[in-house]
Design an enzyme around this catalytic site. Structure first.
Site, PDB file in Angstrom:
ATOM      1  N   GLY A  54     -27.003 -56.278  45.248  1.00  0.00           N
ATOM      2  CA  GLY A  54     -28.298 -55.878  45.326  1.00  0.00           C
ATOM      3  C   GLY A  54     -28.080 -54.847  46.371  1.00  0.00           C
TER       4      GLY A  54
ATOM      5  CD  GLN B  66     -29.083 -52.218  51.650  1.00  0.00           C
ATOM      6  OE1 GLN B  66     -29.802 -52.334  50.506  1.00  0.00           O
ATOM      7  NE2 GLN B  66     -27.982 -52.597  52.090  1.00  0.00           N
TER       8      GLN B  66
ATOM      9  CB  CYS C 293     -26.427 -57.287  54.474  1.00  0.00           C
ATOM     10  SG  CYS C 293     -27.385 -55.743  54.327  1.00  0.00           S
ATOM     11  CG  LEU C 294     -23.670 -53.645  49.982  1.00  0.00           C
ATOM     12  CD1 LEU C 294     -24.107 -52.875  48.701  1.00  0.00           C
ATOM     13  CD2 LEU C 294     -22.303 -54.018  49.778  1.00  0.00           C
TER      14      LEU C 294
ATOM     15  CG  HIS D  87     -30.793 -59.512  51.550  1.00  0.00           C
ATOM     16  ND1 HIS D  87     -30.057 -59.980  52.558  1.00  0.00           N
ATOM     17  CD2 HIS D  87     -30.303 -58.384  51.470  1.00  0.00           C
ATOM     18  CE1 HIS D  87     -29.272 -59.161  53.041  1.00  0.00           C
ATOM     19  NE2 HIS D  87     -29.265 -58.105  52.398  1.00  0.00           N
ATOM     20  CD  GLU D  88     -30.805 -55.746  48.424  1.00  0.00           C
ATOM     21  OE1 GLU D  88     -31.200 -54.979  49.072  1.00  0.00           O
ATOM     22  OE2 GLU D  88     -29.802 -56.534  48.581  1.00  0.00           O
TER      23      GLU D  88
ATOM     24  CG  HIS E 265     -32.516 -53.895  53.223  1.00  0.00           C
ATOM     25  ND1 HIS E 265     -31.901 -53.776  54.249  1.00  0.00           N
ATOM     26  CD2 HIS E 265     -31.596 -54.913  52.258  1.00  0.00           C
ATOM     27  CE1 HIS E 265     -30.741 -54.199  54.314  1.00  0.00           C
ATOM     28  NE2 HIS E 265     -30.331 -54.947  53.317  1.00  0.00           N
TER      29      HIS E 265
END
Length: 168
Positions: A46, A51, A92-93, A134-135, A138
């Protein structure tokens, strides 16, 4: 398509609250394609536009094993449906190399728009439900580390800051 740079914690731009997408055009389509390329190459399941330093309410997700089910969520709105909160390991990226347990609701409904601006809604369970939460966090300027204790969050921040200095 081109790979985008992923912001890393504790970059303050990750705390920016994303604005709704108003225009559905070729530029938006290109951004979505670039986000997928970036996510797949990272590799991740994701990616939120925040991000990659684009503060619009756009999320791309693909939780399939073979990366064959790309999903786009524009202007997403999540509704918790049911189920007891469950703890799951999240990474997480934007927080590379760290995985921690986070408690999330396992069943949600999401309302969003696709890349053409068409509205839709769907229910999600399990990994997809967790990934969506999660996304969307962000997009609201929140990271999974915000659910951790101050001690864990500080430890992660210090390690990442040290890595950033070593790369500079």
């Amino acid at each position: 398509m081109s790979k985008l740079q992923i912001l890393e914690f504790p970059d303050p731009r990750l705390r920016t609250v994303a604005k709704p997408v108003q225009t559905f055009d070729a530029a938006l389509g290109q951004l979505i394609d670039d986000m997928f390329e970036t996510m797949y190459e990272a590799p991740g399941i994701g990616l939120a536009a925040t991000q990659v330093d684009v503060h619009k309410r756009i999320v791309v997700i693909d939780v399939s094993e073979d990366k064959s089910e790309p999903m786009v969520f524009i202007n997403p709105d999540i509704e918790v449906l049911d189920g007891d909160p469950e703890e799951m390991q999240e990474g997480c990226l934007s927080v590379p190399g760290f995985y921690e347990s986070v408690t999330r609701i396992p069943h949600v409904k999401i309302r969003a728009q696709d890349r053409n601006g068409e509205s839709y809604e769907m229910e999600a369970r399990g990994l997809l439900a967790v990934c969506l939460q999660h996304e969307v966090d962000h997009l609201n300027g929140k990271l999974y580390v915000d659910y951790l204790s101050n001690v864990k969050r500080t430890r992660i921040r210090k390690k990442l800051e040290k890595q950033h200095k070593m790369r500079a």
